[in-house]
Design an enzyme around this catalytic site. Structure first.
Site, PDB file in Angstrom:
ATOM      1  N   HIS A   1       0.259   0.519 -10.582  1.00 31.17           N
ATOM      2  CA  HIS A   1      -0.572  -0.396  -9.779  1.00 31.17           C
ATOM      3  C   HIS A   1      -1.006  -1.604 -10.615  1.00 31.17           C
ATOM      4  CE1 HIS A   1      -3.258  -0.406  -5.953  1.00 31.17           C
ATOM      5  NE2 HIS A   1      -2.970  -1.643  -6.319  1.00 31.17           N
TER       6      HIS A   1
ATOM      7  N   GLU B   1      -2.430   7.887  -4.805  1.00 30.27           N
ATOM      8  CA  GLU B   1      -2.483   7.560  -6.234  1.00 30.27           C
ATOM      9  C   GLU B   1      -3.888   7.779  -6.791  1.00 30.27           C
ATOM     10  OE1 GLU B   1      -3.035   2.913  -6.861  1.00 30.27           O
ATOM     11  OE2 GLU B   1      -1.299   3.238  -5.566  1.00 30.27           O
TER      12      GLU B   1
ATOM     13  N   ARG C   1       0.848  -1.182   0.000  1.00 28.72           N
ATOM     14  CA  ARG C   1       0.000   0.000   0.000  1.00 28.72           C
ATOM     15  C   ARG C   1       0.883   1.231   0.000  1.00 28.72           C
ATOM     16  NH1 ARG C   1      -2.995  -2.666  -1.872  1.00 28.72           N
ATOM     17  NH2 ARG C   1      -5.077  -3.374  -1.259  1.00 28.72           N
TER      18      ARG C   1
END
Length: 323
Positions: A289, A271, A242
């Site tokens: 990601h 993000e 994370r």
């Protein structure tokens, strides 16, 4: 009898969307835009189930909306620190996630980032694309060995163990791990792994440090200026966990000052609005990601949400309930 109304916050693999549409009155986010707080509030008031993604934000001020119709949040993702779980429980909202199906794909991305950071892969790609490569020479873009190096894992759950297997069996890496209690002895024996009690004990011994701990208040900025200073100047930091586990400003400064050799990141604070300081760093490998972004994995994640919704609407035990 009317079908339950279900909202998907983002687009999902088409095969899963089709299955959901056969069972429920589904609203798709056709232009795939990130939903605002007000859009989520309206969804909670107008749908029986809302299915957010790990990049949506559902704090208490959104979940506490009046005249709530929604009873279940079918989260598309294994992490859930973007949802205020305490507020969800207080509001009587069921929350589910999608564990177990994204282990290998996320571990693959972690190894990808480790290799790219170690061998300066992203930097070399940029050099070639810019037409700036003058040809091979003995001292050009020398980098770090992976085979036989020491990998430290912060957290030792499914994904960390999958990465450890790839690293140990594939590259002969020495495995250290940080976990509050000892791991399964069979896993430890298989990997010849060594447990460390603290970050202070782990970080100075590692050539590579990979983060696999959950997000949230307890781990926010676990990697900060103090802990980065414990790492070797030749070490690399990998984060597929994370974004808020890492203090972005501290990491950027450490990379700028070459206090660590490199970083490979798939997740970021805030993000997709990442700190622009990362963009100027040659020693940072940045992915958008992609941890679970294979066709098979994202489809399996959607199927997990479908199973949880089916169980809820049929009054059965919900397999992946977290609240």
């Amino acid at each position: 009898m009317n079908k339950p109304k279900v909202l998907l916050s983002r687009r999902w693999p088409a095969s899963v969307e089709a299955k959901l549409q056969a069972l429920y009155d589904v609203t798709l986010n056709l232009d795939d835009h990130p939903l605002s707080a007000d859009e989520f509030r309206l969804a909670l008031q107008n749908y029986d189930a809302v299915c957010p993604s790990v990049c949506d934000s559902l704090p208490a001020e959104v979940l506490n909306v009046a005249n709530k119709r929604c009873k279940i949040l079918g989260n598309f993702g294994v992490g859930y620190n973007h949802i205020d779980i305490a507020a969800a429980k207080q509001q009587g909202l069921i929350v589910t996630n999608t564990p177990g199906v994204l282990t290998q794909s996320t571990a693959d991305i972690a190894m990808t980032l480790l290799l790219m950071s170690a061998r300066r892969g992203a930097e070399g790609d940029r050099l070639v694309r810019a037409g700036a490569w003058a040809g091979w020479c003995p001292t050009h873009m020398m980098s770090s060995d992976v085979t036989g190096a020491t990998l430290g894992l912060v957290g030792f759950g499914r994904i960390a163990q999958a990465m450890a297997r790839k690293a140990h069996h594939g590259f002969g890496m020495k495995i250290l791990y940080l976990k509050p209690s000892p791991a399964d002895p069979a896993v430890v024996d298989e990997l010849n792994a060594e447990r460390c009690d603290t970050l202070e004990a782990l970080l100075p011994r590692c050539d590579y440090v990979s983060l696999h701990c959950p997000g949230g208040n307890e781990t926010r900025h676990l990697i900060n200026e103090k802990t980065l200073n414990l790492m070797k100047p030749t070490a690399h930091l990998i984060n597929t966990a994370r974004g808020d586990v890492v203090d972005s400003k501290a990491l950027i400064k450490a990379l700028q000052e070459k206090r660590i050799a490199g970083a490979g990141l798939d997740v970021y604070e805030g993000e997709p609005n990442i700190d622009q300081g990362f963009l100027a760093l040659e020693n940072a490998t940045l992915l958008p990601h992609l941890g679970s972004a294979t066709i098979a994995t994202r489809t399996a994640m959607g199927e997990k949400v479908l199973e949880n919704l089916k169980a809820y609407f049929s009054g059965k035990d919900i397999p992946d309930r977290i609240a």
